[in-house]
Motif scaffolding. Structure first.
Motif, PDB file in Angstrom:
ATOM      1  N   PRO A 156      58.580 -56.204  95.844  1.00  0.00           N
ATOM      2  CA  PRO A 156      59.066 -54.669  95.679  1.00  0.00           C
ATOM      3  C   PRO A 156      60.465 -54.555  95.366  1.00  0.00           C
ATOM      4  N   ASP A 157      61.576 -55.377  95.799  1.00  0.00           N
ATOM      5  CA  ASP A 157      63.006 -55.112  95.480  1.00  0.00           C
ATOM      6  C   ASP A 157      63.265 -56.064  94.479  1.00  0.00           C
ATOM      7  N   ALA A 158      62.441 -56.841  93.721  1.00  0.00           N
ATOM      8  CA  ALA A 158      63.026 -57.759  92.769  1.00  0.00           C
ATOM      9  C   ALA A 158      63.442 -56.971  91.500  1.00  0.00           C
ATOM     10  N   PRO A 159      64.509 -57.567  90.798  1.00  0.00           N
ATOM     11  CA  PRO A 159      65.263 -56.646  89.659  1.00  0.00           C
ATOM     12  C   PRO A 159      64.219 -56.145  88.673  1.00  0.00           C
ATOM     13  N   ALA A 160      63.122 -56.829  88.244  1.00  0.00           N
ATOM     14  CA  ALA A 160      61.913 -56.331  87.425  1.00  0.00           C
ATOM     15  C   ALA A 160      61.596 -54.930  88.021  1.00  0.00           C
ATOM     16  N   MET A 161      61.336 -54.878  89.309  1.00  0.00           N
ATOM     17  CA  MET A 161      60.838 -53.468  89.684  1.00  0.00           C
ATOM     18  C   MET A 161      61.570 -52.458  90.320  1.00  0.00           C
ATOM     19  N   THR A 162      63.122 -53.016  89.950  1.00  0.00           N
ATOM     20  CA  THR A 162      64.203 -51.555  90.424  1.00  0.00           C
ATOM     21  C   THR A 162      65.000 -51.567  89.498  1.00  0.00           C
ATOM     22  N   ALA A 163      65.420 -52.380  88.266  1.00  0.00           N
ATOM     23  CA  ALA A 163      65.949 -52.026  87.090  1.00  0.00           C
ATOM     24  C   ALA A 163      65.477 -51.029  86.320  1.00  0.00           C
ATOM     25  N   PRO A 164      66.401 -50.028  85.768  1.00  0.00           N
ATOM     26  CA  PRO A 164      65.857 -48.897  84.873  1.00  0.00           C
ATOM     27  C   PRO A 164      65.347 -49.604  83.642  1.00  0.00           C
ATOM     28  N   ARG A 165      64.228 -49.050  83.071  1.00  0.00           N
ATOM     29  CA  ARG A 165      63.530 -49.339  81.968  1.00  0.00           C
ATOM     30  C   ARG A 165      63.364 -48.008  80.986  1.00  0.00           C
ATOM     31  N   LEU A 166      63.251 -48.235  79.959  1.00  0.00           N
ATOM     32  CA  LEU A 166      63.044 -47.227  78.749  1.00  0.00           C
ATOM     33  C   LEU A 166      61.601 -46.631  78.855  1.00  0.00           C
ATOM     34  N   ASP A 167      61.519 -45.407  78.960  1.00  0.00           N
ATOM     35  CA  ASP A 167      59.895 -44.871  79.072  1.00  0.00           C
ATOM     36  C   ASP A 167      59.776 -44.551  77.713  1.00  0.00           C
ATOM     37  N   ASP A 168      59.246 -45.320  76.794  1.00  0.00           N
ATOM     38  CA  ASP A 168      58.897 -44.888  75.461  1.00  0.00           C
ATOM     39  C   ASP A 168      57.713 -44.970  75.145  1.00  0.00           C
ATOM     40  N   TRP A 169      56.592 -45.091  75.968  1.00  0.00           N
ATOM     41  CA  TRP A 169      55.134 -45.029  75.910  1.00  0.00           C
ATOM     42  C   TRP A 169      54.570 -46.270  75.110  1.00  0.00           C
ATOM     43  N   VAL A 170      55.513 -46.608  74.056  1.00  0.00           N
ATOM     44  CA  VAL A 170      54.816 -47.538  73.100  1.00  0.00           C
ATOM     45  C   VAL A 170      55.279 -49.124  73.805  1.00  0.00           C
TER      46      VAL A 170
END
Length: 645
Positions: A156-170
């Motif tokens: 749950p604290d891995a970078p893949a789960m905490t780093a911000p991502r773009l929410d562009d639906w596609v």
């Protein structure tokens, strides 16, 4: 008693009488098979949406047990759906669909097709992205057979789960805390269900019209036979019972045959690729309720249509026996069509699917209602302007029985409506991306230089020549002009995980969903038009042959009076082509009018070509189907003393 008498009357019609029964049987079989396809397709898209719902998480308000995120990766121009899952501390979340347990941190589960591809390609191109493979995902987690899916177990604290991502639906959906993995259908799945519902209406309504018309095949011969029974003492109840018995028995046999034909066709239908891939056979096979509904609804529709045409036989059997022209139809038929069309300017793409489907169905039904009235008007105009015997015979036929003439061309006219509607919705294509491929990775501000340096080192270590530079909140790696698909995948694998939660993609892949849905709309257009044309041509051929059977005594008497066979054949063709030209063109314009509120941009060449092909194919199909009845016309006119019905 009714059953025995009905069977005797069917057999008493002779070989040509039985031919009429076989025509009805064939019409119902075709209508049932295509109806099952049209309805099952909607359930198939729903099944896909439900299987993919677990990837579209619903944020938890309380009781969160896991974190879920989604992104897309690519290999060899194929899309890979990547799901990141992390169990929250102290929680015991349920296993995702297709997995025996919740994935532990570091584990990777691959779909069968992705696992096979990872074994086939060099590790540097794909397998290196999945260093700790734990097993294979089951089909219940896949939207379609052969789908490429990877499930990553994360902390749950891995970078893949905490780093911000773009929410562009596609391309990406950020991490979300969830109480379960039930999820809900994604926006793209809902869009496909919306499109399938519209396509279903465009296919189902003409099929129902065709199925109802099947009960009216060889109607003149049957009406005269029943009128004779009424005149010798048969009661209205007996006439209705015999009609229903004959229609329902033939329709039930045709419906069963159509269901079998559809079931045998499912393996071929599964190969139609939409929404990224082919279909599971179970999605397209009709469920017990759908199958039972079709086997009940189709014979019921045919039976009701047959009974609806008995009014004159019951009320005025002498008029039927004397072949008196029935009363003219009312103009309210056309007014009903205008009223239905008045609704469409008020609609838009934001209107609910239900309202659009209802409006389309009403337009279809009102077009079918107005058709016979317009055919009658065409016949009267043609009769006044006739300059040859064949033209006069055709015009008088249109005036005397416009309903029968409409049944011959109704399939193509309704298909013209579909073509006009879909012609405006046929989308163009995106402009092609030219030049060497470029991989882009989104990066948060302040780390562009650092990430660009790391990208150069990774690509150099992988032996990939590329120019790396920061550009617009992203690091872009431009590969050489000689880079092939293998080089691109090696570069993508080398950059995997460079920015947690972000996938290196090309510009073409960035608009992959848009290209995919446009391609699927084109495929859907072809499928809908193919079904419509199959209905139209089948309807034209069967109704043309039944029309010859209905009038075999009239044709025989005209031949005895010296009318050349060529004149009769030309009159037969004219009574089809004259209303087809007017009604086909009118139906296309009506479809275009109904499609205006839903246009996808400006009209394009694809839409114009669709309309042109439909016009040519429609006329060619009707002419070809009508030509099949010429041998029958020759046969019924060779009898020097035609037997009365």
């Amino acid at each position: 008693m009714n059953l025995d008498l009905t069977w005797r009357l069917i057999k008493g019609g002779g070989r040509k009488g039985m031919l009429g029964t076989w025509l009805t049987f064939g019409a119902v079989a075709v209508a049932t098979a295509l109806l099952l396809f049209a309805v099952a397709a909607n359930f198939a898209f729903q099944a896909r949406a439900e299987r993919g719902a677990w990837r579209n998480p619903v944020p938890a308000t309380t009781g969160a047990v896991a974190v879920e995120a989604q992104r897309f990766d690519f290999v060899r121009d194929q899309k890979i759906t990547v799901i990141d899952l992390a169990a929250l501390k102290g929680a015991d979340p349920e296993a995702p669909p297709g997995l025996p347990r919740f994935p532990a941190p570091g584990e990777v589960w691959l779909s069968p097709a992705l696992a096979e591809l990872a074994d086939e390609l060099p590790a540097a191109e794909l397998a290196a992205r999945y260093p700790k493979r734990a097993g294979v995902i089951g089909d219940e987690a896949l939207v379609y057979p052969g789908e490429l899916v990877a499930v990553f177990g994360q902390a749950p604290d891995a970078p893949a789960m905490t780093a911000p991502r773009l929410d562009d639906w596609v391309m990406s959906r950020p991490p979300v805390k969830v109480a379960s993995l039930a999820g809900e259908p994604s926006e793209d799945a809902v869009a496909y269900q919306w499109l399938s519902a519209i396509a279903g209406v465009l296919m189902v309504v003409p099929l129902l019209v065709f199925g109802g018309a099947a009960a009216r095949l060889t109607v003149a011969r049957r009406d005269r036979r029943l009128a004779a029974l009424r005149l010798v003492g048969a009661t209205p109840g007996q006439v209705v019972a015999m009609t229903v018995t004959e229609a329902v028995l033939v329709a039930l046999a045709g419906a069963l045959t159509g269901a079998v034909v559809y079931a045998l066709s499912v393996p071929l239908l599964t190969r139609i690729e939409m929404q990224g891939g082919p279909w599971f056979a179970g999605d397209l096979l009709p469920g017990p309720l759908l199958l039972a509904g079709a086997l009940v609804a189709v014979p019921l529709l045919v039976g009701l249509s047959a009974v609806a045409g008995l009014r004159r036989v019951v009320v005025s059997p002498l008029g039927v026996a004397k072949r008196e022209t029935p009363p003219a139809m009312r103009i309210f038929r056309v007014l009903a069509l205008f009223a239905a069309l008045a609704v469409f300017p008020l609609l838009s793409r934001e209107t609910s699917v239900t309202l659009i489907a209802i409006a389309l169905a009403l337009a279809f039904l009102c077009l079918n209602l107005a058709g016979p009235w317009v055919v009658g008007v065409i016949g009267r105009i043609a009769a006044k302007s006739a300059r040859a015997p064949a033209g006069l015979l055709a015009a008088r036929r249109l005036v005397d029985d416009p309903r029968s003439a409409w049944r011959t061309v109704s399939g193509v006219a309704l298909t013209g409506f579909v073509a006009g509607f879909l012609g405006l919705l046929s989308p163009g294509a995106f402009e092609e991306v030219t030049g060497p491929p470029q991989l882009s990775v989104s990066v948060t501000e302040g780390k562009l230089a650092e990430v660009a340096g790391q990208a150069r080192d990774r690509l150099k270590e992988a032996g990939v020549t590329a120019t790396v530079e920061p550009r617009d909140k992203a690091v872009v790696a431009a590969l050489g002009s000689s880079a092939d698909a293998a080089t691109l995948d090696r570069a993508r694998t080398a950059l995997a995980g460079l920015v947690p939660g972000h996938t290196p993609t090309t510009q073409e892949e960035g608009r992959r969903f848009g290209s995919e849905i446009l391609a699927d709309i084109r495929v859907g257009t072809i499928v809908v038009l193919s079904v419509s044309f199959l209905v139209a041509i089948t309807s034209s051929g069967i109704t043309a042959m039944s029309s010859v059977l209905d009038r075999r005594q009239t044709y025989g008497l005209l031949r005895l009076a010296g009318t050349p066979l060529e004149v009769l054949d030309k009159a037969r063709r004219s009574e089809t082509l004259i209303p087809l030209t007017v009604m086909g063109g009118g139906a296309i314009l009506t479809g275009v009018f109904c499609g205006l509120p839903f246009m996808l941009g400006e009209p394009n060449v694809t839409g114009a070509l669709t309309l042109a092909v439909c016009v040519v194919a429609g006329f060619a199909g009707v002419v070809g189907a009508g030509a099949l009845s010429r041998p029958l016309l020759r046969s019924v006119t060779t009898d020097p003393a035609p037997r009365p019905d």
